[in-house]
Design an enzyme around this catalytic site. Structure first.
Site, PDB file in Angstrom:
ATOM      1  N   CYS A  95       0.828  -1.211   0.000  1.00 59.07           N
ATOM      2  CA  CYS A  95       0.000   0.000   0.000  1.00 59.07           C
ATOM      3  C   CYS A  95       0.863   1.261   0.000  1.00 59.07           C
ATOM      4  O   CYS A  95       0.523   2.257  -0.646  1.00 59.07           O
ATOM      5  CB  CYS A  95      -0.933  -0.006   1.217  1.00 59.07           C
TER       6      CYS A  95
ATOM      7  N   CYS B 152       1.027  26.885 -21.273  1.00 57.15           N
ATOM      8  CA  CYS B 152       1.107  25.484 -20.858  1.00 57.15           C
ATOM      9  C   CYS B 152       1.351  25.447 -19.342  1.00 57.15           C
ATOM     10  O   CYS B 152       1.283  26.477 -18.665  1.00 57.15           O
ATOM     11  CB  CYS B 152       2.218  24.745 -21.620  1.00 57.15           C
TER      12      CYS B 152
ATOM     13  N   CYS C 282     -17.472  29.895  -4.397  1.00 53.35           N
ATOM     14  CA  CYS C 282     -16.693  29.538  -3.189  1.00 53.35           C
ATOM     15  C   CYS C 282     -15.391  30.309  -3.178  1.00 53.35           C
ATOM     16  O   CYS C 282     -14.635  30.307  -4.154  1.00 53.35           O
ATOM     17  CB  CYS C 282     -16.436  28.033  -3.163  1.00 53.35           C
TER      18      CYS C 282
ATOM     19  N   CYS D  41      -9.230  38.009  -0.905  1.00 48.41           N
ATOM     20  CA  CYS D  41      -8.226  38.794  -0.159  1.00 48.41           C
ATOM     21  C   CYS D  41      -6.852  38.153  -0.155  1.00 48.41           C
ATOM     22  O   CYS D  41      -5.917  38.716   0.432  1.00 48.41           O
ATOM     23  CB  CYS D  41      -8.690  39.010   1.280  1.00 48.41           C
TER      24      CYS D  41
END
Length: 1102
Positions: free
Chosen positions: A763, A840, A923, A939
């Site tokens: 994993c 790009c 958002c 901001c």
């Protein structure tokens, strides 16, 4: 304790001193407080809470005379000082290694604490409550001493020691507090009373007790003086000028005492030159307060002690007492000389006529020894006694075996009169006892005549004296030749010649022992010993071997009636006791050379030594099980007499079958946990896997034999090496991967340094392979908990440096190279010359100063300042002028209307400066696709996932700190309110679309999340009249951009509640004053809010 001022002062000083001592553990820090506590006029029973001071004083002084009481109190002071050190060690942050126990067999403890009554009770108060055979100790359940309790008891021990010491010296300010406890000592008149009477008015009467006698100089016969009754002699006191010990008293100066130096300076004045001074004859010389033997030379005002030079050097060598303020006193002995000299090495005060120091025997003009130290010596450093070589604890002053001081030299060895003695400097054997060595003329430390310095014993030797002819005397005869000196010169020349030969031989690889033995053999000739060793020594060694073999053969023949032919010194040969073998010995030159060197070059002794050594080696081989004498002798000959080498040769035939078996190509059978021979399996585990003990091997086998387990042998062995707890080992062997939920041993799990998660190797490899290939470098976090926070620059560098080492072994080579490429680009982004291409996704370093730059990847050009595609009209024109021209002349730009304006003034990442042709509506939480920086698009302030570094901010979740002119707040206003703010400042804005702009749907580009992917597409929301061809959301964004471009403050249109909310957001006090009306309240809040500046990072395109 009462409420009197003394009691209140006592309590305040006690609390202050107790807190200081509990934190530092240094007695020096509370010295002033201890003196204050000792000087407070309170009864003993009220002053001491923990110690039974009154009982301790009565027990140690009951029913004794005054001299015995003084001696008992002196021992009590020493014992209390040792107890004080025990307490300071317990409260010190760096305690000694052996703080838990106190040994009764310690000579310091035995002669101080155990010599008084009540000493062990103090140790019990410290916490030493566990009685053992050889001493006291803390209970086993106590891991740390109670510093506050120990500090309180130690403070009372220091106070009691100070008070008793002040009573002994007669300087206690309130001795009446002890009149019922020490009646025999307090009833006597204090010494300072008599001094005050003597130095006060003469009409007040004579002192009650006789003072020391006074020696006056003989008066000159000027006028007949009538006889006067004998007056009381002056008392020894401190000098009136310098405060040192006085030696003279001047009656003409109101009986003022002076020391020798101050008297010489003071009475040089013509008006005082004819004063007659009386010399004080001291009936009893003051002794050191520690050893009680030597005279006082040093007075310490910090610890209030008067010490001799040796005790002062030893006592103040401790790191805690090095900074004490000490004063050197005048010489305590009555000497005809008025000045002394101080030794620069040991600080001893010597008489003027002394040439050598009475303590260290160094000359008067010797320079002080330079001590090289790397740093301050630790209090707990162990030290080795110079007398008995015992290693003592660093906190001890006296040796625990011989009880000699820490800095004491080796004690003198008594030598019988008339016996020989060896000089410790040149090792010359002197035939007669004398004060100096006959060879080197250095003083003898072991002789009986060194107890007194050489200048006080006898005049200087004639060899060093300067001969001066006496006037009018007869001529002295010529001295006879000194035979001893001639012999010494001969010995010195021979020694130098031997040293020269040894040095020359060492250059040729010859040892000093070989040179000495060669000189014994060929000393009478002129042959060089090194040449003789090269040419003649091999023949001599062969001769020694032959003689040894002949002795053995003669012994074998002598067993039938013939005696050995080689004898040593005429006595019966020692070889009879060696029991040599029946045959001739097979000896080697190496053995013969060792025996010849051990015999000092004597050939016959070398033969006997050779046979003796060979017999010892044979016995050792026989004891190891090798009984064949011929094989043993041959093995010793081949190994040159080395027993280990011979043993290796003898064992080689025995190990041959084993070697043949292990050299076969057949593989070793695997370890079977269910094999019936358990001991054999344990031995194989010990040999193959290096387990620490036999019990660990049995534990590993038992784990492998458990039912329904699929552990591998290597995993079990690795777990058993880490622990011997069976349950803990089972947890190590059964660890669940949080990603694939499979069970693996802990040794096959991988962990990151930023978190406590552990995942399996597969994993771990797949997660980081996908992150490197398909994601951003900031996505390379833990697959289980997504730690660490890559936005934190402090954690970024250290995290990637350790991650690089972990990924080097688990990733494929091309994936690992891609990881390094992305890591390099991430580092280059911090360079101010780094640019992202607007055509790009490549980035590069731009070293030029031109506005036009060309991307090396796509070969397209753009502006380095405004990041817009390059056009010919931008040449030699600023970015603002180019944008203005484009608005007025570009039909495509005019057709897009305000949508093009919002696109050109889109979002710019404050971290990497990458520009997006997107609007800020929707958002406000924006994530840069290049650097993964999360910020507010209105901001440019960063978003925090956890607690941020802003003061008084405790919000734990995702948040950002927006200024009041940010789109985050202004998007909630109505369009009319925003237009009113612009009209208030005279800023023009559009309400109608351009002629070529489509009015049916909003065409502003924005970022949308579609199917888990972020794509750029038009807004598409229906437009309304009066919104300049935009939807309401983007029209508000257009109005807010005009407000930000002109730096307009929206606070001027705030209502009362909005003002209060904004003030609370900026930590401004919004409390309404009593009787304050609404207008005054709003005006005051608006004034305070206007003092807070607008957003520093808000985009402003002027």
């Amino acid at each position: 304790m009462g409420d009197s001022p003394e009691s209140v002062q006592m309590e305040e000083v006690r609390q202050t001193a107790q807190s200081l001592l509990a934190s530092s553990g240094l007695a020096q820090d509370v010295k002033a407080q201890v003196l204050t506590l000792a000087s407070i006029a309170l009864p003993v029973s009220e002053k001491y809470r923990h110690l039974t001071a009154e009982e301790m004083l009565k027990e140690n002084t009951a029913g004794r005379s005054k001299p015995e009481v003084l001696d008992s109190l002196s021992r009590l002071v020493k014992a209390l000082s040792i107890l004080e050190k025990y307490g300071c060690n317990l409260t010190s942050p760096s305690r000694p290694r052996y703080w838990r126990s106190v040994k009764h067999n310690n000579p310091v403890f035995r002669t101080t604490v155990d010599a008084i009554k009540g000493g062990r009770r103090v140790l019990f108060l410290y916490g030493y409550t566990n009685q053992q055979i050889d001493g006291l100790s803390f209970p086993d359940e106590v891991s740390e001493p109670d510093c506050d309790s120990v500090a309180a008891v130690t403070l009372e021990v220091m106070t009691l020691r100070t008070e008793v010491d002040m009573l002994l010296k007669g300087i206690h300010p309130h001795p009446e507090c002890f009149k019922d406890i020490l009646p025999s000592l307090i009833q006597q008149e204090k010494p300072e009373d008599s001094v005050l009477k003597l130095l006060g008015d003469k009409g007040e009467g004579e002192p009650a007790h006789p003072a020391p006698l006074l020696v006056k100089p003989t008066p000159l016969p000027r006028q007949p003086q009538p006889l006067k009754p004998p007056a009381a002699p002056p008392v020894v006191s401190e000098c009136n000028l310098c405060g040192g010990a006085s030696s003279l008293v001047c009656p003409s100066c109101s009986d003022k005492p002076f020391c020798d130096a101050c008297d010489d300076l003071y009475h040089r004045h013509p008006s005082r030159a004819d004063h007659k001074r009386d010399k004080i004859l001291k009936t009893q010389q003051e002794t050191c307060s520690i050893c009680g033997i030597s005279s006082v030379h040093i007075q310490c005002s910090t610890c209030i002690q008067r010490l001799c030079s040796n005790c002062d050097r030893l006592f103040h060598s401790h790191p805690d007492r090095r900074g004490h303020s000490r004063t050197k006193l005048a010489a305590a002995t009555a000497s005809p000389s008025l000045s002394t000299w101080e030794c620069a090495h040991c600080t001893t005060l010597n008489e003027t006529r002394a040439v050598l120091c009475t303590t260290c025997d160094r000359p008067r003009l010797a320079t002080p020894a330079i001590s090289v130290q790397d740093g301050p010596q630790s209090q707990n450093t162990e030290w080795k006694c110079k007398s008995c070589t015992v290693v003592n604890q660093g906190s001890s002053i006296l040796c625990s075996v011989c009880e000699r001081p820490r800095l004491a030299d080796r004690p003198p060895v008594p030598v019988d009169v008339g016996s020989k003695w060896t000089c410790q400097f040149c090792t010359f054997v002197n035939s007669k006892p004398s004060a100096a060595c006959e060879m080197c003329s250095l003083p003898s430390k072991d002789s009986a005549g060194v107890s007194v310095p050489l200048p006080l014993q006898q005049p200087p030797p004639p060899a060093f004296a300067k001969e001066q002819p006496e006037s009018g005397g007869k001529p002295q005869p010529m001295p006879r030749p000194n035979l001893d000196q001639k012999r010494q010169m001969t010995m010195r020349e021979d020694g130098l010649a031997l040293i020269h030969r040894i040095k020359e031989a060492e250059k040729r690889g010859v040892s000093p022992e070989e040179v000495y033995a060669a000189l014994i053999v060929c000393g009478g000739s002129s042959v060089n010993p090194c040449d003789w060793l090269t040419s003649e020594l091999p023949h001599l060694l062969d001769e020694i071997c032959a003689m040894a073999a002949s002795v053995q053969l003669n012994y074998r023949a002598g067993s039938g009636g013939t005696q050995p032919v080689v004898e040593g010194d005429g006595s019966p040969p020692e070889l009879n006791q060696l029991n040599p073998p029946a045959g001739g010995a097979k000896l080697s030159r190496a053995e013969a050379k060792l025996a010849w060197l051990a015999a000092g070059g004597d050939k016959e002794k070398a033969v006997r030594q050779l046979l003796r050594d060979r017999q010892v080696k044979m016995r050792e081989l026989h004891s190891l099980g090798f009984q064949d004498k011929a094989q043993c002798e041959e093995a010793l000959r081949q190994s040159g007499g080395d027993v280990k080498g011979a043993l290796s040769l003898l064992q080689r035939p025995l190990m041959e079958p084993f070697h043949q078996r292990i050299w076969l190509d057949q593989p070793e059978p695997p370890i079977n946990p269910k094999h019936p021979d358990k001991q054999r399996m344990c031995r194989r585990l010990l040999a193959l896997y290096d387990l620490p003990s036999w019990g660990r091997c049995e534990l590993a086998l038992s784990l492998l034999q458990e039912p329904d387990v699929n552990y591998s042998l290597e995993d079990v062995v690795q777990a058993v090496k880490e622990s011997q707890d069976r349950e803990f080992i089972r947890r190590l062997l059964n660890t669940e991967c949080p990603v694939c939920l499979s069970i693996f041993p802990r040794s096959k799990m991988q962990s990151l340094t930023s978190c406590q998660c552990s995942v399996c190797h597969e994993c771990f490899r797949q997660h980081f392979t996908i992150a490197v290939r398909d994601k951003h470098i900031r996505d390379m976090v833990c697959p289980a908990c997504c730690e660490p926070d890559i936005n934190d620059p402090e954690q970024l560098d250290s995290y990637f440096s350790t991650l690089d080492i972990q990924l080097r072994d688990c990733l494929e080579l091309e994936v690992y190279d891609l990881f390094h490429k992305k890591l390099t680009e991430h580092a280059l982004m911090k360079d101010p010359k780094f640019l992202w291409c607007c055509h790009c996704t490549s980035g590069f370093i731009n070293d030029g100063n031109q506005l036009k730059v060309t991307c090396p990847s796509c070969r397209k050009s753009f502006c380095a300042q405004c990041k817009k595609p390059w056009e010919p009209q931008h040449q030699d024109v600023s970015c603002e002028q180019f944008q203005l021209w484009k608005r007025e002349n570009d039909p495509e730009y005019q057709r897009q209307g305000l949508a093009g304006y919002l696109r050109d003034n889109g979002i710019t990442c404050p971290e990497c400066k990458f520009q997006y042709a997107l609007t800020k509506g929707g958002c406000m939480h924006f994530t840069c696709s290049q650097c993964r920086h999360q910020f507010c698009s209105g901001c440019n302030n960063p978003y925090y996932k956890t607690e941020c570094k802003v003061p008084r901010c405790k919000f734990p979740g995702l948040h950002a700190h927006h200024p009041r002119d940010c789109l985050f707040y202004l998007r909630d206003w109505d369009a009319d309110q925003l237009q009113a703010l612009l009209q208030r400042s005279g800023v023009a804005f559009n309400t109608d679309p351009s002629n070529e702009t489509q009015n049916d749907a909003c065409g502003v580009m924005e970022q949308k999340d579609e199917g888990g992917q972020q794509t750029d597409s038009p807004c598409g929301v229906q437009t309304q009249p009066g919104q300049a061809g935009l939807c309401m959301k983007h029209y508000k964004e257009y109005l807010v951009s005009l407000i930000n471009d002109n730096c307009l403050d929206p606070a001027v249109l705030y209502k009362t509640q909005e003002l209060v909310t904004a003030c609370e957001r900026h930590l401004i006090d919004a409390t309404r004053a009593e009787g304050e009306d609404d207008n005054a309240y709003n005006t005051r809040l608006l004034k305070k809010l206007m003092e807070v500046p607008l957003g520093e990072k808000v985009p402003r395109n002027k």
